[in-house]
Motif scaffolding. Structure first.
Motif, PDB file in Angstrom:
ATOM      1  N   SER A   1       3.893   2.320   2.652  1.00 17.07           N
ATOM      2  CA  SER A   1       4.957   3.315   2.532  1.00 17.07           C
ATOM      3  C   SER A   1       4.550   4.460   1.619  1.00 17.07           C
ATOM      4  CB  SER A   1       6.233   2.662   1.976  1.00 17.07           C
ATOM      5  OG  SER A   1       6.081   2.344   0.616  1.00 17.07           O
ATOM      6  N   ASP A   2       5.220   5.594   1.847  1.00 15.33           N
ATOM      7  CA  ASP A   2       5.164   6.749   0.945  1.00 15.33           C
ATOM      8  C   ASP A   2       3.761   7.298   0.743  1.00 15.33           C
ATOM      9  OD1 ASP A   2       8.020   7.111  -0.079  1.00 15.33           O
ATOM     10  OD2 ASP A   2       7.697   4.977  -0.407  1.00 15.33           O
ATOM     11  N   ASN A   3       2.892   7.147   1.727  1.00 12.45           N
ATOM     12  CA  ASN A   3       1.598   7.802   1.669  1.00 12.45           C
ATOM     13  C   ASN A   3       1.739   9.231   2.199  1.00 12.45           C
ATOM     14  OD1 ASN A   3      -0.143   5.380   0.885  1.00 12.45           O
ATOM     15  ND2 ASN A   3       1.036   4.610   2.631  1.00 12.45           N
ATOM     16  N   ASP A   4       0.916  10.139   1.672  1.00 12.09           N
ATOM     17  CA  ASP A   4       1.149  11.559   1.928  1.00 12.09           C
ATOM     18  C   ASP A   4       0.771  11.986   3.334  1.00 12.09           C
ATOM     19  OD1 ASP A   4       2.134  11.787  -0.586  1.00 12.09           O
ATOM     20  OD2 ASP A   4       0.463  12.925  -1.411  1.00 12.09           O
ATOM     21  N   GLU A   5      -0.041  11.237   4.035  1.00 12.30           N
ATOM     22  CA  GLU A   5      -0.327  11.575   5.431  1.00 12.30           C
ATOM     23  C   GLU A   5       0.017  10.386   6.322  1.00 12.30           C
ATOM     24  OE1 GLU A   5      -3.980  13.621   6.151  1.00 12.30           O
ATOM     25  OE2 GLU A   5      -3.724  14.964   4.446  1.00 12.30           O
TER      26      GLU A   5
ATOM     27  N   ILE B   1       0.870  -1.177   0.000  1.00 21.45           N
ATOM     28  CA  ILE B   1       0.000   0.000   0.000  1.00 21.45           C
ATOM     29  C   ILE B   1       0.905   1.224   0.000  1.00 21.45           C
ATOM     30  CG2 ILE B   1      -1.853   1.191   1.210  1.00 21.45           C
ATOM     31  CD1 ILE B   1      -2.505  -1.538   2.551  1.00 21.45           C
ATOM     32  N   SER B   2       0.953   1.941  -1.126  1.00 20.48           N
ATOM     33  CA  SER B   2       1.927   3.027  -1.231  1.00 20.48           C
ATOM     34  C   SER B   2       1.415   4.163  -2.099  1.00 20.48           C
ATOM     35  CB  SER B   2       3.245   2.500  -1.823  1.00 20.48           C
ATOM     36  OG  SER B   2       3.089   2.205  -3.185  1.00 20.48           O
ATOM     37  N   ASP B   3       2.015   5.344  -1.858  1.00 18.71           N
ATOM     38  CA  ASP B   3       1.835   6.519  -2.725  1.00 18.71           C
ATOM     39  C   ASP B   3       0.393   6.972  -2.834  1.00 18.71           C
ATOM     40  OD1 ASP B   3       4.657   6.946  -3.800  1.00 18.71           O
ATOM     41  OD2 ASP B   3       4.333   4.837  -4.274  1.00 18.71           O
ATOM     42  N   ASN B   4      -0.370   6.803  -1.767  1.00 16.93           N
ATOM     43  CA  ASN B   4      -1.730   7.323  -1.736  1.00 16.93           C
ATOM     44  C   ASN B   4      -1.723   8.738  -1.145  1.00 16.93           C
ATOM     45  OD1 ASN B   4      -3.277   4.828  -2.594  1.00 16.93           O
ATOM     46  ND2 ASN B   4      -1.982   4.042  -0.948  1.00 16.93           N
ATOM     47  N   ASP B   5      -2.692   9.557  -1.564  1.00 15.01           N
ATOM     48  CA  ASP B   5      -2.637  10.984  -1.260  1.00 15.01           C
ATOM     49  C   ASP B   5      -2.941  11.309   0.198  1.00 15.01           C
ATOM     50  OD1 ASP B   5      -1.894  11.641  -3.800  1.00 15.01           O
ATOM     51  OD2 ASP B   5      -3.910  12.129  -4.481  1.00 15.01           O
ATOM     52  N   GLU B   6      -3.686  10.473   0.902  1.00 15.17           N
ATOM     53  CA  GLU B   6      -3.895  10.696   2.329  1.00 15.17           C
ATOM     54  C   GLU B   6      -3.378   9.494   3.106  1.00 15.17           C
ATOM     55  OE1 GLU B   6      -7.360  13.910   3.275  1.00 15.17           O
ATOM     56  OE2 GLU B   6      -7.947  11.821   3.242  1.00 15.17           O
ATOM     57  N   TYR B   7      -4.233   8.513   3.322  1.00 13.78           N
ATOM     58  CA  TYR B   7      -3.901   7.410   4.210  1.00 13.78           C
ATOM     59  C   TYR B   7      -3.667   6.124   3.428  1.00 13.78           C
ATOM     60  CZ  TYR B   7      -6.288  10.829   7.111  1.00 13.78           C
ATOM     61  OH  TYR B   7      -6.675  11.995   7.711  1.00 13.78           O
ATOM     62  N   GLY B   8      -2.742   5.316   3.961  1.00 13.79           N
ATOM     63  CA  GLY B   8      -2.630   3.967   3.429  1.00 13.79           C
ATOM     64  C   GLY B   8      -3.853   3.156   3.800  1.00 13.79           C
ATOM     65  N   ILE B   9      -4.133   3.055   5.102  1.00  7.83           N
ATOM     66  CA  ILE B   9      -5.331   2.373   5.608  1.00  7.83           C
ATOM     67  C   ILE B   9      -5.975   3.304   6.631  1.00  7.83           C
ATOM     68  CG2 ILE B   9      -6.231   0.389   6.872  1.00  7.83           C
ATOM     69  CD1 ILE B   9      -3.778  -1.190   5.933  1.00  7.83           C
TER      70      ILE B   9
ATOM     71  N   GLU C   1       3.497  11.879   7.230  1.00 10.59           N
ATOM     72  CA  GLU C   1       3.157  12.296   8.585  1.00 10.59           C
ATOM     73  C   GLU C   1       3.335  11.104   9.533  1.00 10.59           C
ATOM     74  OE1 GLU C   1      -0.432  14.537   8.915  1.00 10.59           O
ATOM     75  OE2 GLU C   1       0.053  15.832   7.228  1.00 10.59           O
ATOM     76  N   TYR C   2       2.294  10.381   9.838  1.00 13.22           N
ATOM     77  CA  TYR C   2       2.372   9.341  10.857  1.00 13.22           C
ATOM     78  C   TYR C   2       2.508   7.954  10.238  1.00 13.22           C
ATOM     79  CZ  TYR C   2       0.820  13.020  13.951  1.00 13.22           C
ATOM     80  OH  TYR C   2       0.735  14.183  14.653  1.00 13.22           O
ATOM     81  N   GLY C   3       3.303   7.123  10.901  1.00 16.21           N
ATOM     82  CA  GLY C   3       3.259   5.710  10.562  1.00 16.21           C
ATOM     83  C   GLY C   3       1.914   5.130  10.963  1.00 16.21           C
ATOM     84  N   ILE C   4       1.578   5.248  12.262  1.00 18.22           N
ATOM     85  CA  ILE C   4       0.282   4.814  12.789  1.00 18.22           C
ATOM     86  C   ILE C   4      -0.247   5.938  13.675  1.00 18.22           C
ATOM     87  CG2 ILE C   4      -0.968   3.142  14.200  1.00 18.22           C
ATOM     88  CD1 ILE C   4       1.237   1.098  13.569  1.00 18.22           C
ATOM     89  N   GLY C   5      -1.507   6.341  13.449  1.00 20.22           N
ATOM     90  CA  GLY C   5      -2.121   7.364  14.280  1.00 20.22           C
ATOM     91  C   GLY C   5      -3.473   6.906  14.793  1.00 20.22           C
TER      92      GLY C   5
END
Length: 1013
Positions: A172-176, A148-156, A199-203
């Motif tokens: 990886s490499d998601n924008d938020e 799951i990568s390079d998405n504009d906000e969240y991976g999941i 931004e965050y790995g996990i929030g």
């Protein structure tokens, strides 16, 4: 590497065979040309097998218990929504999505949106969506083995979703966020690789009872962040190399953070307004802060501790090689027990304005405990059974009449009386001995060495006797007497003969600091050597009657002795050598007695804006085996000055200083509140501050001197007027050759000013709006190879005439927010004039008969039409002009080739403008101008800069190889930039800053950084 990882765990392919419970539906086929057609015709238990290809579809699954699987895996089978809506929506339960590349959802949509339960999403590549996977009010789903990568906000992202399993994914490499949970509980997040999210790995937000375990979380802005989230478990994770914190908690309680490896983040673990958390058995290393607890509102007028982090337990951790190990800021009732705390570069445990901490059974190696706080309650804690470097940490409160056993690794006394600390060797801790709210303490015959902060620290303590100690190589102060109030330094209340005798001090920070109110203190017979940061002996805002006697003060990076706002102090018989900026500095202090001191490569610096701050008794001192002359209130040459090591004149007049060689002191010659002094034919060089310094002095003649290699100014004038600085050789000074602040009516004539690292000559006002540096004359000087030749900042009516100004690295003459300068008959070589100002009066000067590289400097104001023929120009400056043409010029090796201010209908065409030290063409507040068919090349900053300028045409120019931007627009709108070649500029081709509605079309743009930004 990512692709390899993806192939490793995604290409687990499933060959499509008939289910024992349902049919196999192939796509594409005659009956099912699209994936959606197969979904619409599927029944419970069916398996849809999708063959290789890219399918441009938006899929909606409203039927439960079906499987959607690619035949040959995600590298071969893609579902692409083309930037429109969700790629896949799951509205039914028990759906499996397996083996696809899922990409290009619409704005605010998802690659996979799940609105149902008990679904399985495995072995997919989910990329270039707004959100990768989004679960809403959805439970018991399994999301595993996805890339799951390079998405504009969240991976999941999970919203109101519980009991889901997220495991073995590469995110990886998601924008938020990599993974975000909102109002979601009882989820399992384990064995994922989560990296490089912006931004965050996990929030977690308002989410509880989640398990986060065995993940690798690295290279994100933040590792794991919890907001208003409680009862979560964060265990067995590797959390590495995140830019801010590894784990951060805000308003979150009752979480367990155990058995994690946390390293190379800014904060390892950070808690704000978070209580009742357990932080146990973690390895925390190489972070700036290992663990930090703080109250985010500690400056609130309602008082500290309102939003504190309290009642947390920190147990069994290995905390090593961070900047600080554990810091508690405005937090209380925390338990710090059974930790190994070693080799942190700052402090082991730092208690800052915190109360009632329990610090028990910790092992410190090259670390210790530091306490900070301006009230007694901040010093009251339970600190017991700790060791420092294998020896006891003695924390004693309310002790009366006792000796400290001679096996101390650190000593902290709080509210104690009549105690003795003797014969100790205390080294490699944080503060060797700290004493607060105590009295009648004797510290004698100890070795206090190599500590990370201070050797001895006294807070609000009285009648302390410090004698016969060896206090050396501590990183900050040797001895610090302090009573500061919140966030600053304020002297107070450590007094009554703090006797410091026969104590050699050799520390990295400073030797003795009386920051507080050390009345009647005696600092005698100490050696204070090689302190690297602070002054060796520092007394600030103290009262009076301090004695600094018979000390050896050597090699401190900042200074030897610093007195700030002190009166009636005595400094005698000291050896003061090779300190950085000064030997002794008196700032806003009165009536000091400085006698019989020996200075080597040092001296005395006096600072103060009133005469009483300059009046002292300074007698019988030597500088480099020569006399330090301090002369006050003298009229005429009653004192013969010869063989001077330093000269200070205060309230003197009608005197001569001549033929002296003064070097390797602090200020060579200082003259304050004096007049009619002649300073001539001296050599003044290699001093740590200024060569010659004038404060509030008039009619001083400085003539025929060699002023070389001083570390700040060659000659500095402050609030001084009607002085003459003529025929001096001023070379290689580190800041200004000549600097004037708030000084007017001075003459600076016929000097040779070369190779000064800042400005050759600088004039400025301390309050730039009031213009206090005026009516000075600068004539006949040779000003060459300085950083800038002449700078005027907020100064007016100055005359700059008949100078030779050449080869300065920045600008020749720089007029900054200055008015009505007269610049006449100057010769510029590879230099020119630069004007800066946001109002027309700052551009209004008299600039006449100057030459640039043998050609005319055209400064034209109020020109209308081509009344002035511009030909063979070395530089062109137009101010408040209209309907003029600049054409067929070759302008190079000046500062700004063409500057146009507050002008319109100017045509600039067919010129070559190159190799200038600043810009090729600069427009300020100008409109309806045409810049066309010019070659604008190799300028050191911008090719063309439009500043607050609109409705201009920039067409058919070659703008290439400029060192910053090709074209910059700042606050400029409605300009037309077309058909230009903008090539090989070092940064951006075209840069727009706060600019709008510009037409930028048909340009050929190729630059190192970017085309248009």
């Amino acid at each position: 590497m990512k692709k390899a990882y993806f192939v490793l765990f995604l290409l687990t392919l499933f060959v499509g065979t008939a289910s024992v419970y349902g049919a196999t539906l192939p796509v594409p086929s005659t009956n099912y040309p699209t994936i959606q057609a197969a979904i619409d015709n599927a029944s419970s238990g069916d398996v849809i097998i999708v063959y290789n290809g890219t399918y441009y579809e938006n899929l909606v699954i409203n039927k439960g218990n079906i499987t959607l699987r690619s035949k040959y895996g995600p590298e071969n089978c893609t579902i692409d929504s083309g930037g429109w809506e969700d790629v896949i929506v799951i509205n039914a339960d028990n759906v499996t999505i397996e083996g696809f590349t899922i990409r290009k959802s619409g704005l605010y949509n998802a690659g996979i949106r799940v609105n149902s339960n008990n679904n399985t999403i495995i072995n997919n590549k989910i990329t270039i969506n707004w959100n990768g996977i989004k679960l809403e009010d959805s439970s018991n789903n399994n999301i595993s083995n996805n890339y799951i990568s390079d998405n504009d906000e969240y991976g999941i992202k999970l919203e109101d979703s519980s009991n889901n399993n997220i495991s073995n994914n590469y995110i990886s490499d998601n924008d938020e966020y990599g993974i975000k949970l909102e109002d979601s509980s009882n989820n399992n997040i384990s064995n994922n690789y989560i990296s490089d999210n912006d931004e965050y790995g996990i929030g977690l937000w308002s989410s509880g009872n989640n398990n986060i375990s065995n993940n690798n979380i690295s290279n994100n802005e933040y590792g794991i962040g919890l907001w208003s989230s409680s009862n979560n478990s964060i265990n067995y994770n590797n959390i590495l190399n995140n830019d801010e914190y590894g784990i951060g908690l805000w308003s979150s309680s009752n979480n367990n953070i155990n058995d994690n490896n946390i390293s190379n983040n800014e904060y390892g673990i950070k808690l704000e307004d978070s209580s009742n958390n357990n932080i146990n058995d973690n390895n925390i290393s190489n972070n700036e802060y290992g663990i930090k607890l703080e109250d985010p509102s500690w400056l609130d007028n309602s008082g500290w501790l309102d939003n504190s982090s309290n009642n947390n337990t920190i147990t069994g951790n290995n905390i090593t090689e961070n900047w600080n190990g554990i810091e508690l800021w405005s937090s209380y009732n925390n338990n710090i027990n059974d930790n190994n705390i070693s080799d942190n570069w700052g402090y082991g445990i730092w208690l800052r304005y915190s109360e009632n901490s329990s610090i028990i059974n910790n092992t410190f190696v090259n670390d210790g405990v530091v306490i900070e706080g301006y009230l007694p309650k901040y010093w009251i804690h339970t600190i017991k059974n700790n060791t420092v470097n294998g020896k006891h940490l003695y924390y004693i409160k309310y002790g009366i009449g006792d000796n400290i056993p001679e096996d101390a690794g650190q000593v902290i006394l709080v509210n104690c009386n009549d105690m003795i600390i003797k014969n100790q060797t205390i080294s490699n801790t944080d503060v060797g001995i700290a004493i607060a709210y105590s009295s009648n303490i004797t510290i004698r015959n100890n070795k206090i060495l190599d500590n990370d902060k201070d050797g001895i620290y006294l807070w609000n303590s009285n009648d302390i006797n410090i004698t016969g100690n060896n206090i050396s190589h501590n990183d900050e102060y040797g001895i610090w007497i302090l009573n500061s109030v919140y966030y600053g330094i304020e002297l107070g209340d450590s007094y009554n003969n703090n006797n410091m005798a026969n104590s050699p001090l050799s520390n990295i920070g400073g030797g003795v600091s009386g920051v507080g109110n050390p009345l009647n203190s005696d600092t005698t017979n100490n050696d204070t050597l090689d302190n690297e940061e602070y002054e060796d002996i520092q007394l600030e805002d103290s009262s009076k009657n301090n004695i600094i006697n018979s000390n050896c003060i050597i090699g401190n990076d900042k200074g030897g002795i610093y007195l700030n706002n002190l009166n009636d102090n005595e400094i005698t018989h000291n050896y003061i050598s090779n300190n950085g900026e000064y030997g002794i500095k008196l700032e806003d202090s009165e009536n000091s007695s400085i006698k019989n001191n020996t200075f080597v490569n040092d001296g005395v610096v006096i600072v103060g804006d009133s005469l009483e701050y300059w009046i002292h008794t300074i007698e019988n001192n030597t500088v480099n085996d020569k006399t330090l002359y301090y002369i006050k209130n003298e009229r005429g040459n009653n004192t013969t000055i010869e063989n001077a090591g330093q000269i200070i004149l205060v309230n003197c007049r009608d005197m001569i200083i001549k033929t002296q060689t003064i070097n390797y002191t602090d200020v060579g010659i200082a003259i304050a509140y004096s007049s009619n002094i002649n300073v001539r034919n001296n050599e003044i060089s290699y001093n740590d501050k200024d060569g010659i310094y004038l404060w509030s002095s008039n009619d001083i003649n400085i003539t025929g001197n060699n002023i070389l290699n001083n570390s700040e100014y060659g000659i500095g004038l402050w609030s001084s007027s009607n002085n003459n600085i003529n025929d001096n050789f001023i070379l290689n000074n580190s800041e200004y050759g000549i600097g004037l602040e708030d000084s007017s009516n001075n003459n600076i004539n016929d000097n040779f000013i070369l190779n000064n690292s800042g400005y050759g000559i600088g004039l400025w006002s301390s309050n730039w709006q009031n213009c206090l540096c005026n009516n000075n004359t600068i004539t006949g000087n040779n000003i060459t190879e300085n950083w800038n030749g002449i700078e005027l900042w907020s100064s007016y009516n100055n005359n700059i005439n008949d100078n030779n100004i050449s080869d300065n690295w920045g600008y020749g003459i720089w007029l900054r927010y200055s008015e009505n300068s007269s610049i006449k008959n100057n010769t510029f070589v590879n230099d020119g004039v630069v004007i800066v100002g946001d109002s027309l009066e700052y551009w209004n000067h008299t600039i006449e008969n100057n030459r640039v590289n043998g050609k005319t400097l055209y400064y034209i104001k109020y020109g209308i039409g081509d009344n002035t023929t511009i030909e063979d120009a070395g530089q062109v400056i137009l101010v408040n002009c209209r309907d003029m043409t600049i054409e067929n010029q070759t302008i190079n090796y000046t500062d700004v080739g063409i500057a146009i201010a507050n002008s319109f209908n100017i045509t600039v065409r067919n010129n070559e403008i190159s190799h200038n030290d600043k810009d090729g063409i600069y427009l300020w507040s100008s409109s309806n101008n045409n810049i066309t068919n010019n070659n604008i090349l190799n300028n050191s900053e911008y090719g063309i800069w439009l500043d607050d300028s609109s409705n201009n045409n920039i067409t058919n120019n070659n703008v290439s190889n400029n060192n910053w931007y090709g074209i910059e627009l700042e606050g400029s709108s409605n300009n037309n930039i077309t058909n230009n070649n903008i090539l090989n500029n070092s940064e951006y081709g075209i840069w727009l800053d706060d600019s709008s509605n510009n037409n930028i079309t048909n340009n050929n743009i190729l630059n190192k950084e970017s085309s248009v930004s």
